[in-house]
Design a protein around this motif. Structure first.
Motif, PDB file in Angstrom:
ATOM      1  N   PHE A   1       0.950  -1.195  -0.044  1.00 18.96           N
ATOM      2  CA  PHE A   1      -0.047  -0.059   0.010  1.00 18.96           C
ATOM      3  C   PHE A   1       0.871   1.138  -0.031  1.00 18.96           C
ATOM      4  O   PHE A   1       1.871   1.341   0.778  1.00 18.96           O
TER       5      PHE A   1
ATOM      6  N   VAL B   1       3.474   0.525   2.763  1.00 18.14           N
ATOM      7  CA  VAL B   1       3.400  -0.623   4.108  1.00 18.14           C
ATOM      8  C   VAL B   1       2.928  -1.918   3.511  1.00 18.14           C
ATOM      9  O   VAL B   1       2.276  -1.869   2.515  1.00 18.14           O
ATOM     10  N   ASP B   2       3.339  -2.897   4.047  1.00 13.71           N
ATOM     11  CA  ASP B   2       2.885  -4.290   3.784  1.00 13.71           C
ATOM     12  C   ASP B   2       1.502  -4.640   3.955  1.00 13.71           C
ATOM     13  O   ASP B   2       0.907  -3.973   5.098  1.00 13.71           O
ATOM     14  N   ILE B   3       0.867  -5.269   3.028  1.00 14.97           N
ATOM     15  CA  ILE B   3      -0.579  -5.811   3.385  1.00 14.97           C
ATOM     16  C   ILE B   3      -0.573  -7.153   2.925  1.00 14.97           C
ATOM     17  O   ILE B   3       0.216  -7.758   2.006  1.00 14.97           O
TER      18      ILE B   3
ATOM     19  N   TYR C   1      -0.826  -3.870  -5.958  1.00 11.05           N
ATOM     20  CA  TYR C   1      -0.604  -2.415  -5.510  1.00 11.05           C
ATOM     21  C   TYR C   1      -1.973  -1.867  -5.038  1.00 11.05           C
ATOM     22  O   TYR C   1      -2.867  -1.608  -5.653  1.00 11.05           O
ATOM     23  N   PHE C   2      -2.075  -1.284  -3.802  1.00 11.90           N
ATOM     24  CA  PHE C   2      -3.352  -0.387  -3.483  1.00 11.90           C
ATOM     25  C   PHE C   2      -2.546   0.901  -3.088  1.00 11.90           C
ATOM     26  O   PHE C   2      -1.253   1.068  -2.691  1.00 11.90           O
ATOM     27  N   LYS C   3      -3.187   1.955  -3.283  1.00 10.13           N
ATOM     28  CA  LYS C   3      -2.978   3.246  -3.279  1.00 10.13           C
ATOM     29  C   LYS C   3      -4.045   4.170  -2.550  1.00 10.13           C
ATOM     30  O   LYS C   3      -5.140   3.829  -2.767  1.00 10.13           O
ATOM     31  N   GLY C   4      -3.550   4.985  -1.820  1.00 12.82           N
ATOM     32  CA  GLY C   4      -4.542   5.840  -1.140  1.00 12.82           C
ATOM     33  C   GLY C   4      -3.720   6.634  -0.047  1.00 12.82           C
ATOM     34  O   GLY C   4      -2.596   7.293  -0.098  1.00 12.82           O
ATOM     35  N   THR C   5      -4.363   6.944   1.128  1.00  6.91           N
ATOM     36  CA  THR C   5      -3.906   7.689   2.195  1.00  6.91           C
ATOM     37  C   THR C   5      -3.744   7.123   3.438  1.00  6.91           C
ATOM     38  O   THR C   5      -4.810   6.193   3.807  1.00  6.91           O
ATOM     39  N   CYS C   6      -2.612   6.784   4.014  1.00  2.00           N
ATOM     40  CA  CYS C   6      -2.599   5.940   5.278  1.00  2.00           C
ATOM     41  C   CYS C   6      -3.338   6.674   6.278  1.00  2.00           C
ATOM     42  O   CYS C   6      -3.662   7.793   6.588  1.00  2.00           O
ATOM     43  N   ARG C   7      -3.295   5.544   7.459  1.00  2.00           N
ATOM     44  CA  ARG C   7      -4.060   5.969   8.605  1.00  2.00           C
ATOM     45  C   ARG C   7      -3.408   7.191   9.380  1.00  2.00           C
ATOM     46  O   ARG C   7      -4.182   8.198   9.656  1.00  2.00           O
TER      47      ARG C   7
ATOM     48  N   LEU D   1      -4.331  10.551   7.530  1.00  2.00           N
ATOM     49  CA  LEU D   1      -5.662  10.743   7.605  1.00  2.00           C
ATOM     50  C   LEU D   1      -5.675  11.415   8.957  1.00  2.00           C
ATOM     51  O   LEU D   1      -6.615  12.652   9.016  1.00  2.00           O
TER      52      LEU D   1
ATOM     53  N   GLU E   1      -6.057  -4.184   6.311  1.00  5.48           N
ATOM     54  CA  GLU E   1      -5.607  -3.239   7.340  1.00  5.48           C
ATOM     55  C   GLU E   1      -6.775  -2.117   7.457  1.00  5.48           C
ATOM     56  O   GLU E   1      -7.003  -1.638   6.316  1.00  5.48           O
TER      57      GLU E   1
ATOM     58  N   GLY F   1      -8.374   1.473   8.393  1.00  8.83           N
ATOM     59  CA  GLY F   1      -7.865   2.991   8.811  1.00  8.83           C
ATOM     60  C   GLY F   1      -7.351   3.732   7.568  1.00  8.83           C
ATOM     61  O   GLY F   1      -7.268   4.986   7.522  1.00  8.83           O
ATOM     62  N   HIS F   2      -6.800   2.773   6.716  1.00 10.74           N
ATOM     63  CA  HIS F   2      -6.322   3.563   5.512  1.00 10.74           C
ATOM     64  C   HIS F   2      -7.436   3.834   4.367  1.00 10.74           C
ATOM     65  O   HIS F   2      -8.446   2.993   4.573  1.00 10.74           O
ATOM     66  N   LYS F   3      -7.276   4.930   3.728  1.00  8.86           N
ATOM     67  CA  LYS F   3      -8.400   5.322   2.580  1.00  8.86           C
ATOM     68  C   LYS F   3      -7.800   4.595   1.087  1.00  8.86           C
ATOM     69  O   LYS F   3      -6.935   5.204   0.939  1.00  8.86           O
ATOM     70  N   VAL F   4      -8.359   3.615   0.651  1.00  7.65           N
ATOM     71  CA  VAL F   4      -7.901   3.296  -0.311  1.00  7.65           C
ATOM     72  C   VAL F   4      -8.490   3.720  -1.598  1.00  7.65           C
ATOM     73  O   VAL F   4      -9.567   3.958  -1.636  1.00  7.65           O
ATOM     74  N   GLU F   5      -7.812   4.312  -2.673  1.00  2.00           N
ATOM     75  CA  GLU F   5      -8.307   4.983  -3.703  1.00  2.00           C
ATOM     76  C   GLU F   5      -7.874   4.239  -4.889  1.00  2.00           C
ATOM     77  O   GLU F   5      -8.697   4.452  -6.003  1.00  2.00           O
ATOM     78  N   GLU F   6      -7.082   3.304  -4.876  1.00  2.00           N
ATOM     79  CA  GLU F   6      -6.650   2.600  -6.149  1.00  2.00           C
ATOM     80  C   GLU F   6      -6.315   1.106  -5.794  1.00  2.00           C
ATOM     81  O   GLU F   6      -5.481   0.910  -4.803  1.00  2.00           O
TER      82      GLU F   6
ATOM     83  N   HIS G   1      -4.431  -2.153  -7.792  1.00  2.00           N
ATOM     84  CA  HIS G   1      -3.878  -2.623  -9.108  1.00  2.00           C
ATOM     85  C   HIS G   1      -3.586  -4.208  -8.738  1.00  2.00           C
ATOM     86  O   HIS G   1      -2.664  -4.314  -7.770  1.00  2.00           O
TER      87      HIS G   1
END
Ligand SMILES: [Mn+2]
Ligand SMILES: [Mn+2]
Ligand SMILES: [Zn+2]
Ligand SMILES: [Zn+2]
Lengths: 139, 139
Positions: A91, A100-102, A125-131, A134, B114, B116-121, B123
DNA sequence: ACCTTATCTGTAATGATTACAATGTAGTAT
DNA sequence: ATACTACATTGTAATCATTACAGATAAGGT
């Protein structure tokens, strides 16, 4: 310190042992933060001022070629490197840049339905905003 | 030809309509081959010689920002672009460089354990050798 | 010690992407 | 219709990660 461990790993894979290779491999094992080539270079240069960045790239190339290191292309602008251990996904926080590992199930070499292709790598692969970001805590 | 379709899509997203944006969006919709920015640039320049590569990058930026186009970082050396349609994953043939669509289940926005993270993408990237290249047919 | 070969180093080149300033365009107000 | 404004486009220059290359260095075998 720990030199035998990494010497053994390189020898088992038929990779000639050099101080630079040992250091890069050790650094990745001890620093599971998915660093860039430049991160590794700057960290190792402290104890080995004659280290060349080209060498870091060369070492990362051979280590990944032998499957000891995983190359992450998640960021799109630079490669990030990961000591190859158990299978996991990643992520990327687009705010702080940390990876970070998922751990998810159902994503593996054999889960690809299309037949006939030879699968050698699988990345989730995940993308976004981490805890932390936020919460306004992130870096 | 088809201009209304893409005009409508841009308008619905509040993106100002320009010939360049229409052409890039149309090209990606009609050419689901995950082209590079340069591929798009060279293709569109035939009918619009004054097109600038910077404009292609600018258009791709805004289209991806509004979720109309997906950016693939699977190759590691260059971004590849995909008209955003139904969710699917990608397989990169490291021999011929082609990226083919893969449809697997169990990889989605909500499958990330996991909290608390905000996931936006999300892949799913597979790499290896495609069927055609294994047969010696590949490009 | 010598030879062979692979590795390491530093610098230059590459190539995708971005920054920037000037020009062009479309819509709006006068 | 003209002037104004905001934004888009263009061309060029700069950036930055990575690769190519050639000379220096080090390791292993004789
Ligand atoms: Mn990891
Ligand atoms: Mn696709
Ligand atoms: Zn973060
Ligand atoms: Zn192929």
């Amino acid at each position: 310190m720990d030199t035998e461990k990494y010497t053994g790993i390189l020898r088992e894979n038929g990779i000639k042992v050099t101080p630079q290779r040992l250091e890069v491999l050790r650094f990745l094992d001890k620093n599971r933060i998915h660093p860039t080539a430049d991160d590794i270079y700057r960290a190792l240069k402290k104890d080995n001022p004659s280290l060349s960045k080209t060498t870091v790239y060369n070492v990362l190339d051979i280590l990944s070629k032998y499957g000891l290191v995983e190359v992450l292309t998640i960021s799109g602008t630079e490669s990030r490197y990961d000591y190859k251990s158990t299978r996991h996904q990643h992520f990327l926080c687009t705010s702080c840049g940390r990876i970070v590992d998922i751990h998810i199930k159902g994503l593996c070499m054999d889960c690809m339905p299309e037949k006939g292709h030879k699968v050698e790598e699988v990345h989730g692969y995940f993308k976004g905003t981490c805890r932390d970001c936020l919460k306004g805590v992130g870096g």
